[in-house]
Structure formats: structure tokens, C-alpha cells
Motif scaffolding. Structure first.
Motif, PDB file in Angstrom:
ATOM      1  N   MET A   1      13.503  -0.353  34.577  1.00  0.00           N
ATOM      2  CA  MET A   1      14.918  -0.274  34.184  1.00  0.00           C
ATOM      3  C   MET A   1      15.162  -1.223  33.011  1.00  0.00           C
ATOM      4  O   MET A   1      15.750  -2.283  33.149  1.00  0.00           O
ATOM      5  CB  MET A   1      15.783  -0.632  35.406  1.00  0.00           C
ATOM      6  N   HIS A   2      14.620  -0.831  31.836  1.00  0.00           N
ATOM      7  CA  HIS A   2      14.822  -1.657  30.643  1.00  0.00           C
ATOM      8  C   HIS A   2      16.052  -1.187  29.886  1.00  0.00           C
ATOM      9  O   HIS A   2      16.385  -1.737  28.849  1.00  0.00           O
ATOM     10  CB  HIS A   2      13.585  -1.607  29.757  1.00  0.00           C
TER      11      HIS A   2
ATOM     12  N   SER B   1      11.386   8.224  23.939  1.00  0.00           N
ATOM     13  CA  SER B   1      11.727   6.823  23.704  1.00  0.00           C
ATOM     14  C   SER B   1      11.502   5.967  24.938  1.00  0.00           C
ATOM     15  O   SER B   1      11.561   4.755  24.869  1.00  0.00           O
ATOM     16  CB  SER B   1      13.184   6.711  23.278  1.00  0.00           C
ATOM     17  N   GLY B   2      11.273   6.606  26.065  1.00  0.00           N
ATOM     18  CA  GLY B   2      11.110   5.842  27.302  1.00  0.00           C
ATOM     19  C   GLY B   2      12.438   5.479  27.937  1.00  0.00           C
ATOM     20  O   GLY B   2      12.476   4.782  28.943  1.00  0.00           O
TER      21      GLY B   2
ATOM     22  N   ARG C   1      11.150   9.280  19.206  1.00  0.00           N
ATOM     23  CA  ARG C   1      11.018   7.937  19.779  1.00  0.00           C
ATOM     24  C   ARG C   1      12.237   7.075  19.496  1.00  0.00           C
ATOM     25  O   ARG C   1      12.315   5.937  19.927  1.00  0.00           O
ATOM     26  CB  ARG C   1       9.783   7.228  19.204  1.00  0.00           C
TER      27      ARG C   1
ATOM     28  N   ILE D   1      15.904   5.296  19.268  1.00  0.00           N
ATOM     29  CA  ILE D   1      17.033   4.883  20.102  1.00  0.00           C
ATOM     30  C   ILE D   1      18.053   4.352  19.103  1.00  0.00           C
ATOM     31  O   ILE D   1      17.952   3.209  18.674  1.00  0.00           O
ATOM     32  CB  ILE D   1      16.639   3.786  21.110  1.00  0.00           C
TER      33      ILE D   1
ATOM     34  N   VAL E   1       5.976   1.883  32.005  1.00  0.00           N
ATOM     35  CA  VAL E   1       7.077   2.591  31.358  1.00  0.00           C
ATOM     36  C   VAL E   1       7.759   1.723  30.296  1.00  0.00           C
ATOM     37  O   VAL E   1       7.637   1.952  29.098  1.00  0.00           O
ATOM     38  CB  VAL E   1       8.127   3.039  32.407  1.00  0.00           C
ATOM     39  N   CYS E   2       8.469   0.694  30.788  1.00  0.00           N
ATOM     40  CA  CYS E   2       9.367  -0.053  29.908  1.00  0.00           C
ATOM     41  C   CYS E   2       8.688  -0.804  28.762  1.00  0.00           C
ATOM     42  O   CYS E   2       9.176  -0.765  27.639  1.00  0.00           O
ATOM     43  CB  CYS E   2      10.209  -1.008  30.742  1.00  0.00           C
TER      44      CYS E   2
ATOM     45  N   ALA F   1       6.454  -0.124  26.896  1.00  0.00           N
ATOM     46  CA  ALA F   1       6.067   0.751  25.790  1.00  0.00           C
ATOM     47  C   ALA F   1       7.128   0.805  24.697  1.00  0.00           C
ATOM     48  O   ALA F   1       6.825   1.051  23.534  1.00  0.00           O
ATOM     49  CB  ALA F   1       5.784   2.156  26.319  1.00  0.00           C
ATOM     50  N   SER F   2       8.388   0.558  25.047  1.00  0.00           N
ATOM     51  CA  SER F   2       9.473   0.662  24.062  1.00  0.00           C
ATOM     52  C   SER F   2       9.613  -0.578  23.186  1.00  0.00           C
ATOM     53  O   SER F   2      10.373  -0.566  22.235  1.00  0.00           O
ATOM     54  CB  SER F   2      10.809   0.899  24.777  1.00  0.00           C
TER      55      SER F   2
END
Lengths: 120, 352
Positions: free
Chosen positions: A1-2, A37-38, A108, A110, B253-254, B256-257
Motif C-alpha cells: 500500500m504505497h 505503474s504499480g 508507467r 503517475i 509490488v511497491c 518497483a515504483s
């Protein structure tokens, strides 16, 4: 949860923009979120609405546009609109010439695209 | 008294006079009947006349005062230019009202109508001022992270340090792999390790036991490292390092951004996690240059198709370099280390 930390960065930009444009209120926020973008749009949305409380965008609506994956093939120069990444046929290669020298041009990102503000 | 009779014969009355004080250029306000008689009949207020009219004739016309602001009230004075201007404005206002008078329309309704009309006109002429406005921004939300990452990357390049950002889910063997690589490379090179975890110094302590410098970043809940977290401790990193390994928070997951300014990104996947992962976590595989399959010593015991996982990883990122490794039996460690050495030398040769 970024998503929450991305939303925090988003609000830094919103506050800066509000100051530059003399906005009294931000009423709508439109973001572009790449399919790759994840970022999960639903999580982004809930993070946005819990973060906005007490800010200049307190009552702002959030509009999310999910941008699809696009490639450019360096071999044949074609633009490629990719299949859905979850599809079993997804491949990071040019469907026209088979080249693997492809570059991701969209999907990708955001981005904060635009704001709707009230100046008075 | 005759004024009261006059009032009673009309539906609306506007009393016009000059005023010594008050707003410029004029006032126009509704007044109500008030019982306030003085004994000098010379100065009976319009309110009092209206009171008389209501009491004697049972009539209550709409009553307004149009008060023009004047300035010189001496006998024999002409209208001053300012008063003339006030009169002109009051007249044009009053003409507007008269033009809109109809038998069934009260003055108050006309005023409301005129106000709305002028507001609409103002809005038409200055749509920006009172209404909403759209601002095109088009700014990368992760821009602030990328900016810090870029400055870290520049510093690393200046110092000739090769930095590796390691991404994987928790328990896939990042720290153990780093221990093996560290032991093998430390004879020849200077190595530093940044450990990212949600809590505890455990990983940094493991690395320090090997005699290597390690810095622990605890994120206290955050699921990934960000460039600004690195920037905070960056001054402590010796400039003469050869390799800097950054072990990200266990999460496929996270992290990677978030660009950390690294030279290379490694994505690790351990055999027990299953061979179906690359397409489930595409961003980690797309943004990495190296894919390390770990715990390969377990392959004989688990249904894991190496070919399938490699094929899938290459489908989403054909440029990935793939290594099979086992920290337990040493498989692949030598290959990984020679790859890192040659990458370092190539980059230094290019920048020299």
C-alpha cells in the motif's frame, strides 16, 4: 500500500499549484495512472479521500484516468498498443516484426493532469 | 397630512431628497412606517407620513427613499460637480426601475431582477473571476522522488560506485544472497550495504558480522524505500566504495515504483514462491535489469518449472539477465559476482 505516500506527494504538488494560481479551493483533481505503474486506482482513491481532509482540496472530486501500455518498436518504428498485461498473450515484443528492441512509451506514468480551482 | 393622503393614493412611493451624509453616489432603500412625530411640522420623516397613511387610510404603499449625496448646502449654492455626477447616476438608476415597472410588479421585485441581470453580465464579462477554472498541470507525482534519485545517481557516478537495488518478496533470500556475494567480493572490493526494513536492525547486524559496513533504514510501516530516505544517510556512505547494495523492503509490488538512483535493479524470486510470478508482478520485472532465481537447491523437491518462469520473465522484459542461484550450495554466486565485476569495470572504463 504505497498509494498513501504517492498521494502525499500529490498533495505537495496540489498545494504548490494552489499557491501559484491563487486558488481558494481545489474542487477537482484529475490524475493519470499507468496500467503498469504499480498503483491500484481503488487504493489510490481511498488514500486520496482520507488524505484530503483539512487541505485546500477538502471537498475535491478525484478523477482517475488509467493509461494503457504502449510501446515503440525501435526496429520497425511502429507504435504498439499492447494487449492487457494480464492476458496470456501479452508479450514485450513487437507484434509486427517480432523485435524485442521495444521501448515502453506509456503505462508507467503517475501524473497530475489538471486541477479545477476556485479563485474567489 | 396632505402627504399621507398622497401616499394612500399610490401603490409605491419613492421619496427623493438630498442627504448631507451617507453613501455616495446615492442610497435607495426600503423604509417602514414608524410612529415618531415631532412638534415642528416642518420636519416630518417619510416613515412618519407612512405611519399616518396606514393609520388614517388603511393603506401601506411600497415605500423607498432615494437619497442623493450632496456636499454644499448653503443658500444660493449651485450643484457641485460631484453632486451633479451623483444625480446623473441616481437618475439613470431610477429610469431603469421605471422602465421595468408593470402594474403587478413591485419595486422590490424589479430591484432583485436588475441585480441578477448585472451579476450575470459581470459573469459573462469576467468568467474567470467568479467561476471555476481549470489548470493544466501535467506533473509527475513521483517527480520529487525522481529528482532526489537523479542527484543520488549523479553522486554515485562521480564516485564510480555501482549501486544495486534488490527487490523481492519477504523471505526470498535477499540478505543471505548478499552475505555470499559480500564474502566473495570483499577481498578485492570495498562494499557497503543499505538495509531497508519496516522495523529492526537485524539485517544490518548480519552484514556487519561479515566485517562489512551496513546502514539500516527502518521505514516504520512504509512498504518501500524512497530516494529521500536514502538521501538522509547518503553522507555517511564512503565515497571510495566500489559496490553499494541496497536491500529494499521485502515486497514485490511497491518498491518497483520508486527509483532510488541505483545503477542496476535486481529482482529476486525464490523457488518456493512458485513459477507463475513474473506476470503477476510485472512492474518489478519490467524495471529490473537482472532476475535472480534463488533457493535453486530446492528444485528437486518442488514442482517448479524453471523454463516457464524464465520464458515468462523474458516475455515481459527481453533484456533481463537471468541467474540461477543457491546461497546454500553456492550455485550461481560466482557467475553473479563476475557479472557485477565486469559491470563495474565497463562503467568505470566508459566514464574514465
Amino acid at each position: 500500500m504505497h498509494e498513501m505516500s504517492i498521494v502525499a506527494d500529490l498533495f505537495t504538488i496540489i498545494e504548490e499549484q494552489a499557491q501559484q494560481t491563487g486558488a481558494k479551493k481545489v474542487t477537482k483533481v484529475k490524475v493519470l495512472i499507468g496500467e503498469l505503474s504499480g498503483v491500484v486506482p481503488e487504493l489510490f482513491r481511498s488514500a486520496f479521500h482520507s488524505y484530503k481532509k483539512g487541505t485546500i482540496a477538502d471537498k475535491a472530486k478525484l478523477e482517475i484516468k488509467v493509461t494503457r501500455i504502449k510501446f515503440k518498436c525501435h526496429n520497425c518504428g511502429k507504435e504498439i498498443k499492447s494487449k492487457d498485461i494480464s492476458s496470456p498473450d501479452f508479450s514485450y515484443a513487437c507484434p509486427f516484426c517480432g523485435s524485442k528492441e521495444v521501448e515502453l512509451t506509456s503505462g508507467r506514468e503517475i501524473y497530475l493532469e489538471k486541477l479545477e480551482i476556485e479563485t474567489s | 397630512m396632505e402627504d399621507a393622503i398622497l401616499f394612500s393614493e399610490h401603490e409605491a412611493v419613492v421619496v427623493v431628497d438630498a442627504l448631507k451624509t451617507g453613501e455616495e453616489p446615492f442610497i435607495f432603500k426600503k423604509i417602514k412606517p414608524i410612529k415618531n412625530f415631532s412638534f415642528t411640522t416642518h420636519a416630518v420623516s417619510p416613515e412618519a407620513v407612512a405611519y399616518l397613511c396606514r393609520t388614517l387610510y388603511r393603506k401601506s404603499p411600497e415605500l423607498y427613499i432615494l437619497g442623493l449625496r450632496g456636499y454644499n448646502f448653503e443658500v444660493g449654492e449651485n450643484l457641485s460637480p460631484k453632486a451633479q455626477q451623483n444625480l446623473k447616476e441616481a437618475l439613470s438608476f431610477f429610469v431603469k426601475i421605471l422602465k421595468n415597472v408593470t402594474p403587478d410588479r413591485k419595486i422590490s421585485a424589479i430591484i432583485k431582477y436588475l441585480k441578477e441581470k448585472s451579476l450575470k453580465k459581470e459573469k459573462r464579462e469576467n468568467p474567470m473571476e467568479k467561476s471555476k477554472k481549470e489548470v493544466l498541470v501535467l506533473e509527475d507525482i513521483l517527480g520529487s522522488n525522481k529528482k532526489v534519485a537523479t542527484s543520488i545517481r549523479k553522486k554515485l557516478e562521480e564516485h564510480g560506485i555501482l549501486a544495486v537495488n534488490l527487490l523481492s518478496s519477504p523471505g526470498s533470500g535477499k540478505t543471505t544472497l548478499l552475505e555470499k556475494i559480500g564474502l566473495r567480493l570483499k577481498e578485492k572490493y570495498r562494499i557497503g550495504v543499505i538495509e531497508g526494513d519496516i522495523e529492526t536492525e537485524r539485517d544490518a547486524e548480519r552484514i556487519r558480522k561479515l566485517g562489512l559496513p551496513a546502514w539500516q533504514i527502518t521505514t516504520h510501516g512504509a512498504c518501500h524505500l524512497e530516494a529521500k530516505m536514502l538521501a538522509k544517510i547518503f553522507d555517511q556512505i564512503p565515497a571510495d566504495l566500489d559496490f553499494l547494495f541496497i536491500e529494499n523492503v521485502g515486497n514485490l509490488v511497491c518498491p518497483a515504483s520508486f527509483d532510488l538512483g541505483e545503477t542496476l535493479r535486481f529482482v529476486l524470486l525464490s523457488v518456493p514462491e512458485g513459477d507463475d510470478k513474473p506476470k503477476k508482478y510485472p512492474e518489478a520485472f519490467i524495471t529490473s535489469q537482472v532476475f535472480v532465481l534463488t533457493k535453486c537447491d530446492l528444485l528437486p523437491y518442488l514442482p517448479f518449472n524453471v523454463e516457464r518462469v524464465v520464458k515468462e520473465a523474458l516475455e515481459i522484459n527481453p533484456k533481463l539477465k537471468v541467474f540461477k542461484s543457491s546461497a546454500l550450495n553456492g550455485e550461481g554466486i560466482e557467475e553473479l559476482c563476475s557479472f557485477l565485476e565486469s559491470e563495474l569495470e565497463q562503467r568505470r572504463a566508459k566514464n574514465a
